[in-house]
Write an enzyme that holds these catalytic residues in place. Structure first.
Site, PDB file in Angstrom:
ATOM      1  N   ASP A  17       0.865  -1.164   0.000  1.00  0.00           N
ATOM      2  CA  ASP A  17       0.000   0.000   0.000  1.00  0.00           C
ATOM      3  C   ASP A  17       0.913   1.229   0.000  1.00  0.00           C
ATOM      4  O   ASP A  17       2.125   1.120   0.211  1.00  0.00           O
ATOM      5  CB  ASP A  17      -0.884  -0.053   1.248  1.00  0.00           C
ATOM      6  CG  ASP A  17      -1.731   1.183   1.435  1.00  0.00           C
ATOM      7  OD1 ASP A  17      -2.282   1.678   0.439  1.00  0.00           O
ATOM      8  OD2 ASP A  17      -1.842   1.649   2.581  1.00  0.00           O
ATOM      9  N   ASP A  19      -0.246   5.178   1.011  1.00  0.00           N
ATOM     10  CA  ASP A  19      -0.541   6.106   2.111  1.00  0.00           C
ATOM     11  C   ASP A  19      -0.719   5.358   3.432  1.00  0.00           C
ATOM     12  O   ASP A  19      -1.480   4.397   3.520  1.00  0.00           O
ATOM     13  CB  ASP A  19      -1.819   6.893   1.805  1.00  0.00           C
ATOM     14  CG  ASP A  19      -1.644   7.829   0.631  1.00  0.00           C
ATOM     15  OD1 ASP A  19      -1.034   8.892   0.805  1.00  0.00           O
ATOM     16  OD2 ASP A  19      -2.106   7.474  -0.476  1.00  0.00           O
ATOM     17  N   ASP A 195      -2.314  -0.464   5.808  1.00  0.00           N
ATOM     18  CA  ASP A 195      -2.664   0.107   7.109  1.00  0.00           C
ATOM     19  C   ASP A 195      -4.150   0.331   7.335  1.00  0.00           C
ATOM     20  O   ASP A 195      -4.577   0.572   8.468  1.00  0.00           O
ATOM     21  CB  ASP A 195      -1.970   1.467   7.274  1.00  0.00           C
ATOM     22  CG  ASP A 195      -2.618   2.536   6.409  1.00  0.00           C
ATOM     23  OD1 ASP A 195      -3.064   3.565   6.963  1.00  0.00           O
ATOM     24  OD2 ASP A 195      -2.684   2.353   5.181  1.00  0.00           O
TER      25      ASP A 195
END
Length: 252
Positions: A17, A19, A195
């Protein structure tokens, strides 16, 4: 904290991922920054994995290219609604923006009425941001729900200070599973690091393939392993801090 095993470039395929994983979350998505030496390390990992390296993000692939220049890499953008299966290939959209026109109009009116909300138009996806104004979470949800109403074929997802809508039928997990059927990914053990709630699809796909799922930060997750923060991800990747800096975090 259940720390993940080290990366083995000879047998792993690495999916990341962006961000909240490679860069810190900031109020304005365009203000993120990743240090050049971190980009160099990612490029070295890509080479070490014989190209079995990909970014899976809610962002457009063009945005990822901007922040990670001069790297070129396999990627899925807008949660899989954009794909680039070859680092030097073209970005292929799996859906066009016209299908979101009616929803786009309602959201545009909504953010005019409440200017603290911000609309991000990804073409194949629309995002309402409320970062910096947590009290607006219910208003953001209500606006997107009102815009979508009972329209079939759309998916609404909530993430970190965002509510997003796009055409249904695609997510990061499906994109990851598709990449794993092609060279140079096929036959490798996948690792996925993310996240947010939208990364749970990636964790599920990795676990179905007997891979390694790594959640960044706190909160409930189906991931088997944890890393505390973006700095921890960088350390796990082998990114060394710049001399004189004690942290990989950048000021936004």
């Amino acid at each position: 904290m259940n720390l993940p095993p080290p990366l083995d470039p000879a047998r792993h395929a690495l999916f990341l991922d962006f961000d909240g994983t490679l860069v810190e979350l900031v109020d304005r998505p365009e203000d993120v920054h990743i240090p050049p030496h971190a980009v160099d390390r990612l490029a070295a990992i890509q080479i070490g994995c014989d190209g079995a390296f990909a970014l899976l993000s809610g962002r457009r692939i063009a945005d990822l290219d901007h922040f990670l220049s001069p790297m070129r890499f396999v990627a899925a953008g807008v949660h899989g609604l954009e794909r680039r299966e070859d680092p030097r290939g073209e970005v292929v959209p799996l859906a066009g923006p016209a299908g979101l026109d009616a929803i786009r109009l309602v959201l545009s009116i909504g953010v005019t009425e409440e200017p603290r909300l911000r609309l991000e138009d990804k073409g194949t996806g629309l995002v309402i941001h409320y970062r910096g104004f947590p009290d607006l979470a219910p208003a953001a949800r209500e606006l997107v729900t009102r815009a979508v109403q009972d329209e079939p074929g759309f998916s609404v997802m909530e993430g970190d200070n965002i509510v997003e809508v796009h055409l249904a039928g695609m997510d990061k997990g499906k994109a990851l599973a598709a990449f794993m059927t092609h060279e140079p990914f096929v036959g490798r053990v996948p690792i996925y690091i993310g996240d947010d709630t939208t990364d749970e699809f990636g964790f599920a796909a990795v676990k179905a393939l007997d891979g390694i799922s790594i959640k960044v930060g706190d909160g409930p997750s189906e991931a088997d392993f944890r890393l505390a923060c973006v700095d921890s991800v960088h350390r796990w990747l082998g990114v060394e801090p710049v001399s004189g800096e004690g942290s990989m975090k950048e000021a936004s």
